[in-house]
Design an enzyme around this catalytic site. Sequence first.
Site, mmCIF file in Angstrom:
data_model
loop_
_atom_site.group_PDB
_atom_site.id
_atom_site.type_symbol
_atom_site.label_atom_id
_atom_site.label_comp_id
_atom_site.label_asym_id
_atom_site.label_seq_id
_atom_site.Cartn_x
_atom_site.Cartn_y
_atom_site.Cartn_z
ATOM 1 N N THR A 184 1.022 -1.742 -0.028
ATOM 2 C CA THR A 184 0.137 -0.021 -0.391
ATOM 3 C C THR A 184 0.977 1.132 -0.003
ATOM 4 O O THR A 184 1.801 1.080 0.581
ATOM 5 C CB THR A 184 -0.608 -0.407 1.228
ATOM 6 O OG1 THR A 184 -1.774 1.070 1.307
ATOM 7 C CG2 THR A 184 -0.570 -0.605 2.780
ATOM 8 N N GLU A 329 -5.286 -3.122 3.953
ATOM 9 C CA GLU A 329 -4.737 -3.899 4.661
ATOM 10 C C GLU A 329 -5.572 -4.423 5.910
ATOM 11 O O GLU A 329 -5.915 -5.340 6.543
ATOM 12 C CB GLU A 329 -4.394 -3.002 6.218
ATOM 13 C CG GLU A 329 -2.993 -1.787 6.453
ATOM 14 C CD GLU A 329 -2.925 -0.793 5.456
ATOM 15 O OE1 GLU A 329 -4.269 -0.725 4.570
ATOM 16 O OE2 GLU A 329 -2.569 0.285 5.933
ATOM 17 N N LYS A 437 -9.177 22.319 9.402
ATOM 18 C CA LYS A 437 -9.345 22.488 10.628
ATOM 19 C C LYS A 437 -9.909 24.112 10.699
ATOM 20 O O LYS A 437 -8.729 24.907 10.559
ATOM 21 C CB LYS A 437 -8.046 21.983 11.928
ATOM 22 C CG LYS A 437 -8.259 20.483 11.928
ATOM 23 C CD LYS A 437 -7.713 20.465 13.071
ATOM 24 C CE LYS A 437 -7.494 18.371 12.142
ATOM 25 N NZ LYS A 437 -6.165 18.323 11.428
ATOM 26 N N TRP A 442 -13.970 21.391 12.012
ATOM 27 C CA TRP A 442 -13.230 20.327 11.274
ATOM 28 C C TRP A 442 -14.833 20.478 9.968
ATOM 29 O O TRP A 442 -15.254 20.843 10.242
ATOM 30 C CB TRP A 442 -13.298 18.733 11.648
ATOM 31 C CG TRP A 442 -11.941 18.774 12.523
ATOM 32 C CD1 TRP A 442 -11.515 19.743 13.359
ATOM 33 C CD2 TRP A 442 -12.023 17.343 13.041
ATOM 34 N NE1 TRP A 442 -10.924 18.543 14.115
ATOM 35 C CE2 TRP A 442 -10.607 17.265 14.020
ATOM 36 C CE3 TRP A 442 -12.858 16.120 12.908
ATOM 37 C CZ2 TRP A 442 -10.266 16.306 14.847
ATOM 38 C CZ3 TRP A 442 -11.548 14.892 13.532
ATOM 39 C CH2 TRP A 442 -10.791 15.070 14.389
HETATM 40 P P1 AMP Z 1 -6.416 1.922 -0.492
HETATM 41 O O1 AMP Z 1 -5.701 0.774 1.007
HETATM 42 O O2 AMP Z 1 -5.326 1.755 -1.602
HETATM 43 O O3 AMP Z 1 -7.304 1.163 -0.899
HETATM 44 O O4 AMP Z 1 -6.748 2.982 0.775
HETATM 45 C C1 AMP Z 1 -8.046 2.736 1.360
HETATM 46 C C2 AMP Z 1 -8.107 4.624 1.640
HETATM 47 O O5 AMP Z 1 -9.218 4.739 0.567
HETATM 48 C C3 AMP Z 1 -9.180 4.032 2.415
HETATM 49 O O6 AMP Z 1 -8.716 4.736 4.352
HETATM 50 C C4 AMP Z 1 -10.192 5.679 2.279
HETATM 51 O O7 AMP Z 1 -9.568 7.097 3.293
HETATM 52 C C5 AMP Z 1 -10.594 5.369 1.313
HETATM 53 N N1 AMP Z 1 -11.224 4.466 1.247
HETATM 54 C C6 AMP Z 1 -12.192 3.456 0.318
HETATM 55 N N2 AMP Z 1 -13.138 3.469 -0.033
HETATM 56 C C7 AMP Z 1 -13.964 4.807 0.039
HETATM 57 C C8 AMP Z 1 -14.964 4.703 -0.212
HETATM 58 N N3 AMP Z 1 -16.041 4.424 0.331
HETATM 59 N N4 AMP Z 1 -15.379 6.537 1.116
HETATM 60 C C9 AMP Z 1 -14.638 7.343 0.489
HETATM 61 N N5 AMP Z 1 -13.182 6.436 1.016
HETATM 62 C C10 AMP Z 1 -12.791 5.269 1.151
#
Ligand code: AMP
Length: 537
Positions: A184, A329, A437, A442
């Site tokens: 990641t 993760e 902020k 927020w």
């Molecule tokens: P990744 O590990 O690259 O799949 O990214 C994960 C991150 O993507 C999460 O911690 C969120 O910040 C964002 N994310 C995943 N799904 C959503 C969703 N449906 N809405 C908003 N953010 C999301």
Amino acid sequence: MFGQMMNTPLLISSLLVHAEKAHSRGEIVSRNPEGGIHRYTYADAARRARKLANALSTLGVQPQDRVATLAWNTHRHYELYYAVSGSGAILHTLNPRLFPEQIVYILNHAENSVLFVDAQFLPLIEKLKDQLPLLRHIVVMTPADKLPASSLPLISYEALLDAADDQYQWPEFDENTAATLCYTSGTTGHPKGVLYSHRSTVIHAMAAMAKDALGIGNASALLPVVPMFHVNAWGVPYAATAAGAKLVLPGAGMDGASLYELIDAESVDLLLGVPTVWQGLLQYCDKEDLMLEPVCDVVIGGSAAPISMIKAFHEKHDAFVIHAWGMTELSPIGTVNCRTQAMLEMEDDERFRLQAKQGRPVFGVDIRIVDDQGNAKPHDGVAFGRLQVKGPWIASGYYKQEGGKEWQDGWFDTGDVATIDEQGYMAIVDRAKDVIKSGGEWISSIDVENIAVGHPAVAECAVVGVPHPKWDERPLLLVVTRPDATLTKEEMLAFLDGKIAKWWMPDDVLFVDSLPHTPTGKLLKRQLRDEYQGVYQ
Ligand code: AMP
């Protein structure tokens, strides 16, 4: 006293063995990177996966060796999913959109000696090869007659399979054995490896199949546009196999026209992918005046699904958006906003607002929100907090890295800020580092973006907090307009007026040609904050 049940290990190979026995005629359709559509059955795939498992051992792959792939969603990549993990080695999927220096870091960190690569990405490897001393074999995922000319010694995937025996006994081992590895990439520091086990992958696949999760059944025809190099395509290649569903793989064709063609020709009823892909498909359908006739459900995750998108799928295509949230993760499924009886009885606008939330945790995942000191915050739909999770398909550490500040008291801190309401619906407010902020309060950049992108002239937008002499930070809205559309700052602000709190209103709107993205397609807000940090000074 223990129960008296068989302790059969949960192994990835068992999914394919099951599909061969119970769903031998189930179809896998794939757009070939070398052109044309490839079509075969789970029985054919199982036979080729066995050949590939034999071929891996002729390449010297040993149990627990990391075997890398740099490839699109294709039937060959699918075969690697089973042959590599099934034979006891570890499938390491690499994201071709990473920066070259990250690819070098990851391949060396994972000590990959064998790489399977789509011909399209070969020039990248040729450029980097000198920095990859451990790499011994490069297998190009193509027939022998399509093998590109190269300065490197190359092996043809199809030639490798042709020479291999199709008799192979999948080995049995501890279900906690590592099966796949996916890095990641945060916005800072080196990418971090998440090492999934056979057990976590199989349990996640079973959870993903459930009606109220991704809803994958035998009658489904599904199109995962989410890449197989990103969190195992959300586990879909495993769940589809267990169900014997028709699996349609888009290859390199992620544009609206190519996706529409596959959906129409293969009667796809379930789509899975990130919002930017659907933006392209919706625009194409609008332009060509087409309807996504066979589609029932669209699972959207990876970034927030804006209400305008949920509405467009419903009103123009009679398709239901299942909004989901997850992370690398988390294998990745965390929460899913599935259909409920109450939802079906709601007025459209009320339902769209609920669908814009990221949903409730699926069984197996526990979630909570905490303040910066780790104290639990109320689930009242109002209080914001850091989102933490735990469960059997959630990472307990990063590859080759002991401990980590992300883990506290058995919970994994996601780095997201969220609310959770009384019914358990979670709504992402922001990444913790992207929350704005302003004067001690927020502002959710995601909420403002989701409304702004609903303006017909807006193709994409980003809201970032920019230093402000009086309020610490104030929101700045950056907008990419659609081709041929015109929009002024005043029109944009008038559109937001009444839809967000007055003090959430961006102090300025700037029009830009494009916005920067991470290799997984998320907005690169750190770069925007750096670039525009002086605008309110
Ligand atoms: P990744 O590990 O690259 O799949 O990214 C994960 C991150 O993507 C999460 O911690 C969120 O910040 C964002 N994310 C995943 N799904 C959503 C969703 N449906 N809405 C908003 N953010 C999301």
